[in-house]
Design a protein around this motif. Structure first.
Motif, PDB file in Angstrom:
ATOM      1  N   MET A   1       0.857  -1.188   0.000  1.00 58.15           N
ATOM      2  CA  MET A   1       0.000   0.000   0.000  1.00 58.15           C
ATOM      3  C   MET A   1       0.888   1.231   0.000  1.00 58.15           C
ATOM      4  N   GLU A   2       0.408   2.264  -0.660  1.00 57.14           N
ATOM      5  CA  GLU A   2       1.171   3.505  -0.712  1.00 57.14           C
ATOM      6  C   GLU A   2       0.629   4.480   0.333  1.00 57.14           C
ATOM      7  N   PRO A   3       1.441   4.800   1.347  1.00 55.48           N
ATOM      8  CA  PRO A   3       0.969   5.762   2.353  1.00 55.48           C
ATOM      9  C   PRO A   3       0.917   7.172   1.768  1.00 55.48           C
ATOM     10  N   VAL A   4      -0.025   7.970   2.250  1.00 61.29           N
ATOM     11  CA  VAL A   4      -0.196   9.341   1.773  1.00 61.29           C
ATOM     12  C   VAL A   4      -0.005  10.281   2.955  1.00 61.29           C
ATOM     13  N   ILE A   5       0.768  11.305   2.742  1.00 58.56           N
ATOM     14  CA  ILE A   5       0.919  12.337   3.763  1.00 58.56           C
ATOM     15  C   ILE A   5       0.125  13.543   3.282  1.00 58.56           C
ATOM     16  N   LEU A   6      -0.889  13.887   4.054  1.00 56.75           N
ATOM     17  CA  LEU A   6      -1.758  14.997   3.685  1.00 56.75           C
ATOM     18  C   LEU A   6      -1.191  16.308   4.213  1.00 56.75           C
ATOM     19  N   GLU A   7      -1.331  17.348   3.419  1.00 60.37           N
ATOM     20  CA  GLU A   7      -0.893  18.681   3.835  1.00 60.37           C
ATOM     21  C   GLU A   7      -1.978  19.288   4.718  1.00 60.37           C
ATOM     22  N   ARG A   8      -1.574  19.988   5.756  1.00 63.39           N
ATOM     23  CA  ARG A   8      -2.526  20.632   6.665  1.00 63.39           C
ATOM     24  C   ARG A   8      -2.151  22.100   6.825  1.00 63.39           C
ATOM     25  N   LYS A   9      -3.180  22.940   6.972  1.00 64.66           N
ATOM     26  CA  LYS A   9      -2.951  24.372   7.115  1.00 64.66           C
ATOM     27  C   LYS A   9      -3.998  24.950   8.063  1.00 64.66           C
ATOM     28  N   GLU A  10      -3.569  25.864   8.942  1.00 65.13           N
ATOM     29  CA  GLU A  10      -4.504  26.501   9.870  1.00 65.13           C
ATOM     30  C   GLU A  10      -5.425  27.454   9.121  1.00 65.13           C
ATOM     31  N   VAL A  11      -6.724  27.366   9.439  1.00 60.16           N
ATOM     32  CA  VAL A  11      -7.725  28.239   8.822  1.00 60.16           C
ATOM     33  C   VAL A  11      -8.764  28.648   9.864  1.00 60.16           C
ATOM     34  N   ASN A  12      -9.501  29.696   9.551  1.00 57.62           N
ATOM     35  CA  ASN A  12     -10.633  30.140  10.371  1.00 57.62           C
ATOM     36  C   ASN A  12     -11.863  30.222   9.484  1.00 57.62           C
ATOM     37  N   LEU A  13     -13.028  30.015  10.078  1.00 56.74           N
ATOM     38  CA  LEU A  13     -14.267  30.167   9.322  1.00 56.74           C
ATOM     39  C   LEU A  13     -14.446  31.641   8.987  1.00 56.74           C
ATOM     40  N   SER A  14     -14.630  31.932   7.712  1.00 53.58           N
ATOM     41  CA  SER A  14     -14.831  33.307   7.277  1.00 53.58           C
ATOM     42  C   SER A  14     -16.323  33.635   7.242  1.00 53.58           C
ATOM     43  N   TYR A  15     -17.084  32.832   6.489  1.00 57.42           N
ATOM     44  CA  TYR A  15     -18.529  33.036   6.449  1.00 57.42           C
ATOM     45  C   TYR A  15     -19.224  31.791   5.917  1.00 57.42           C
ATOM     46  N   ILE A  16     -20.546  31.761   6.121  1.00 56.37           N
ATOM     47  CA  ILE A  16     -21.384  30.667   5.640  1.00 56.37           C
ATOM     48  C   ILE A  16     -22.372  31.258   4.649  1.00 56.37           C
ATOM     49  N   SER A  17     -22.474  30.632   3.483  1.00 58.58           N
ATOM     50  CA  SER A  17     -23.403  31.096   2.455  1.00 58.58           C
ATOM     51  C   SER A  17     -24.230  29.901   1.989  1.00 58.58           C
ATOM     52  N   GLY A  18     -25.387  29.716   2.596  1.00 59.78           N
ATOM     53  CA  GLY A  18     -26.231  28.573   2.247  1.00 59.78           C
ATOM     54  C   GLY A  18     -25.564  27.270   2.639  1.00 59.78           C
ATOM     55  N   GLU A  19     -25.261  26.433   1.640  1.00 56.71           N
ATOM     56  CA  GLU A  19     -24.595  25.148   1.874  1.00 56.71           C
ATOM     57  C   GLU A  19     -23.073  25.252   1.764  1.00 56.71           C
ATOM     58  N   ASP A  20     -22.564  26.447   1.490  1.00 54.90           N
ATOM     59  CA  ASP A  20     -21.126  26.648   1.321  1.00 54.90           C
ATOM     60  C   ASP A  20     -20.513  27.256   2.577  1.00 54.90           C
ATOM     61  N   TYR A  21     -19.387  26.697   2.985  1.00 56.95           N
ATOM     62  CA  TYR A  21     -18.648  27.184   4.147  1.00 56.95           C
ATOM     63  C   TYR A  21     -17.287  27.653   3.644  1.00 56.95           C
ATOM     64  N   VAL A  22     -16.968  28.914   3.900  1.00 56.33           N
ATOM     65  CA  VAL A  22     -15.726  29.486   3.391  1.00 56.33           C
ATOM     66  C   VAL A  22     -14.765  29.705   4.554  1.00 56.33           C
ATOM     67  N   PHE A  23     -13.580  29.101   4.428  1.00 56.04           N
ATOM     68  CA  PHE A  23     -12.532  29.223   5.434  1.00 56.04           C
ATOM     69  C   PHE A  23     -11.393  30.039   4.848  1.00 56.04           C
ATOM     70  N   MET A  24     -10.657  30.751   5.724  1.00 49.11           N
ATOM     71  CA  MET A  24      -9.567  31.596   5.261  1.00 49.11           C
ATOM     72  C   MET A  24      -8.320  31.326   6.094  1.00 49.11           C
ATOM     73  N   ASP A  25      -7.178  31.265   5.415  1.00 46.69           N
ATOM     74  CA  ASP A  25      -5.916  31.063   6.124  1.00 46.69           C
ATOM     75  C   ASP A  25      -5.293  32.419   6.465  1.00 46.69           C
ATOM     76  N   PRO A  26      -4.206  32.436   7.241  1.00 50.58           N
ATOM     77  CA  PRO A  26      -3.595  33.719   7.633  1.00 50.58           C
ATOM     78  C   PRO A  26      -3.091  34.563   6.457  1.00 50.58           C
ATOM     79  N   GLU A  27      -2.855  33.940   5.295  1.00 51.48           N
ATOM     80  CA  GLU A  27      -2.416  34.695   4.109  1.00 51.48           C
ATOM     81  C   GLU A  27      -3.606  35.179   3.284  1.00 51.48           C
ATOM     82  N   TYR A  28      -4.806  35.071   3.823  1.00 50.25           N
ATOM     83  CA  TYR A  28      -6.055  35.512   3.187  1.00 50.25           C
ATOM     84  C   TYR A  28      -6.427  34.716   1.936  1.00 50.25           C
TER      85      TYR A  28
END
Length: 190
Positions: free
Chosen positions: A60-87
């Protein structure tokens, strides 16, 4: 490449070109047959789950996933928009956030982790413990003091969880996001 036997719970493997989270791995060695590993897998792209059996020496091929800190910016209906420190903004649909959706609410300040696969955000992980405000709960039943008594409480986003009988409306509580359980009362976040 790792063998199926070497893959551990909460690791991610690339199977048929898609990332699969290993939720459970059970190694079995019987007398006559070769060793096998029973795995419970969750597809990180579409959320489907499956249980499969692999030979212990299957590659099996292991996968290393990239992770980044984000904050919830806003919610628009069924869409959730998150923003990182670099905007940079990352948009996710409600179905992509299925496991953490009960704890996401407009105006939350919790720092989350966006999970990326091949440069595309596939999910968001919340902190292990979050603080939320109770907007409605019933009064405690008098005289019911036999053991740990729990009652339902509603949070601002409509999620209902079980809390201790002494929790009142407008109290702030800690919640474990792994299982959605009440941990205790706390102070309002600063």
């Amino acid at each position: 490449m790792k063998t199926a036997q070497e893959m551990r719970v909460n690791s991610v493997a690339l199977i048929d070109g898609q990332p699969w989270l290993i939720q459970k791995a059970e190694f079995t060695k019987s007398g006559r047959n070769s060793a096998i590993v029973k795995m419970k897998l969750k597809n990180l792209l579409n959320g489907s789950k499956t249980e499969t059996v692999y030979k212990a020496d299957d590659k099996m091929e292991p996968v290393i996933l990239e992770r980044k800190e984000v904050n919830l910016s806003y919610i628009s209906g069924e869409d959730y928009v998150f923003m990182d420190p670099e905007y940079n903004s990352y948009e996710l649909r409600a179905e992509d956030l299925e496991s953490v959706l009960p704890f996401i609410e407009e105006g939350m300040t919790d720092v989350c982790e966006a999970v990326f696969f091949e440069g595309k955000v596939i999910s968001v992980d919340l902190p292990t413990t979050i603080v939320r405000q109770v907007v409605y709960t019933e009064n405690a039943a008098r005289g019911d003091t036999s053991g740990k008594v729990m009652k339902p409480a509603k949070l601002r986003n409509g999620t209902e969880i079980k809390v201790a009988e002494f929790v009142d409306i407008d109290d702030w509580i800690e919640i474990d996001t792994r299982d959605g359980s009440y941990k205790g009362r706390t102070q309002a976040p600063a």
